[in-house]
Motif scaffolding. Structure first.
Motif, PDB file in Angstrom:
ATOM      1  N   THR A 280      40.749  42.775  48.906  1.00 49.99           N
ATOM      2  CA  THR A 280      39.769  41.886  48.246  1.00 49.99           C
ATOM      3  C   THR A 280      38.822  40.726  49.219  1.00 49.99           C
TER       4      THR A 280
ATOM      5  N   PRO B 262      34.320  43.369  40.565  1.00 55.80           N
ATOM      6  CA  PRO B 262      34.152  44.291  39.412  1.00 55.80           C
ATOM      7  C   PRO B 262      33.314  43.224  38.106  1.00 55.80           C
ATOM      8  N   THR B 263      32.790  44.474  37.133  1.00 55.41           N
ATOM      9  CA  THR B 263      32.349  44.114  36.014  1.00 55.41           C
ATOM     10  C   THR B 263      32.408  43.371  34.923  1.00 55.41           C
TER      11      THR B 263
ATOM     12  N   ALA C  24      41.261  44.036  36.606  1.00 53.26           N
ATOM     13  CA  ALA C  24      41.074  44.664  37.663  1.00 53.26           C
ATOM     14  C   ALA C  24      42.074  43.580  38.795  1.00 53.26           C
TER      15      ALA C  24
END
Length: 366
Positions: free
Chosen positions: A264, A305-306, A310
């Motif tokens: 990430t 991510p929203t 996550a």
């Protein structure tokens, strides 16, 4: 009078190791306690030649355990970071890697009884007040260290220890953003000062002229960078309400860069005067939270991510570490819990001996 013996279990917890004691077997007085831990670890020599430390910050850590009187917790975990060379002991921070050995050590010490194939142990981190649920493998009611979990920075495989961290926001300073800002500029460098499990000053590697993928040795040899980083860290500590942090290992420092190996985000973490060879568990939670927070210095370095939960994969010098973050966006980033998988292994047990002049008690002369 020569020496005093103190019962201990020597554990690897995650990518750190050190002695685990019963708190009741150590002096109550904090100054005497510090002297005992310095003698046990061997601080004062780069190889810790007169103690069981390994000459690195990740091998001069100490866990002290006791049954908890907290309504939620089973075990209290009190942590101490002993310096390698200058005979200092810092009781302010906690350590998530050493915490991964607390569950197995508590069973070894008889503080917790195994319960079924997986034993859940509720741990209170005394230094910060964090609540951690550890799940330890105990097939048939027997503690095992054998398993198929692997973590970067440790050879081979072992039984997984699943950790779920709660109550870690503002654990040291009382605030998610201790300065009140998503970003501050200190000595010309933008930083995000965040407190999640560990207070960390976080910057972009590129702002220091770095890639964020440097090796540990490359960073440790870059004296200009380390001196600049330390100047920023000290000023940030004051802005975070932590006072003069020149002699404290907190706040930590981290630099971020775009991921290069499928993760990430890439991160390098400092302890704080040397580079961490892998990644601290507590630091990983703070860095992952920073990565997920709009407006932080992580902006533009990843695709966020929203909604949670996550998985955030942090690339570090020895590989990667995954942090499962349960969060929501409700007028801002709100962290509910963070989970990681670590491993631990018992290495030895018996008695550590310290000079009688450090902690005098003729009953334990040897």
């Amino acid at each position: 009078m020569t020496q005093r013996g103190i019962p201990f279990v020597f554990m690897r917890g995650g990518t750190s190791r050190g002695p685990y004691f019963r708190r009741e077997d150590l002096p109550e007085d904090r100054d005497t306690l510090a002297d005992v831990l310095v003698a046990a670890v061997g601080s004062g020599h780069p190889l810790n030649i007169d103690g069981i430390g390994g000459g690195a910050a990740v091998t001069t850590k100490v866990a002290m355990l006791s049954r908890s009187d907290d309504n939620w917790a089973d075990v209290d975990y009190f942590f101490a970071q002993v310096s390698v060379e200058d005979r200092r002991v810092d009781f302010k921070p906690t350590c998530g890697n050493i915490l991964s050995g607390v569950g197995p050590a508590a069973i070894e010490m008889g503080l917790v009884a195994p319960d079924g194939d997986t034993t859940e142990i509720r741990i209170r981190a005394v230094n910060t007040g964090a609540q951690v649920l550890a799940r330890v493998r105990t097939p048939g009611g027997q503690l095992t260290y054998e398993g198929d979990a692997a973590i970067a920075g440790v050879p081979g495989m072992a039984a997984p220890v699943e950790l779920s961290f709660m109550g870690v926001v503002g654990s040291s300073t009382g605030a998610f953003l201790p300065t009140g800002n998503l970003r501050d500029v200190i000595d010309g460098i933008e930083v995000t000062c965040m407190d999640v499990a560990m207070p960390v000053v976080i910057a972009r590697a590129a702002d220091f002229g770095l890639t964020g993928r440097e090796t540990v040795s490359e960073l440790d040899e870059n004296r200009a960078f380390l001196e600049h980083m330390e100047a920023i860290r000290r000023q940030a500590g004051a802005k975070m309400g932590m006072g003069d942090v020149a002699q404290s290992v907190t706040p930590k420092f981290a630099i971020l860069a775009p991921a290069g190996n499928g993760g990430t985000i890439a991160a390098r973490y400092f302890m704080p005067w040397t580079t961490h060879p892998t990644m601290a568990v507590t630091g990983a939670q703070c860095i992952a939270s920073c990565a997920l927070t709009p407006g932080s210095v992580a902006d533009g370095l990843l695709e966020r991510p929203t909604h949670g939960p996550a998985a955030v994969m942090l690339e570090h010098p020895s590989g990667t570490i995954d942090v499962l973050v349960d969060f929501t966006f409700d007028g801002g980033f709100t962290l509910h819990a963070a989970g990681l998988v670590r491993t631990a292994r018992k290495l030895a047990d018996g008695h550590i001996y310290v000079p009688g002049s450090v902690w005098e008690d003729t009953e334990f002369d040897a």
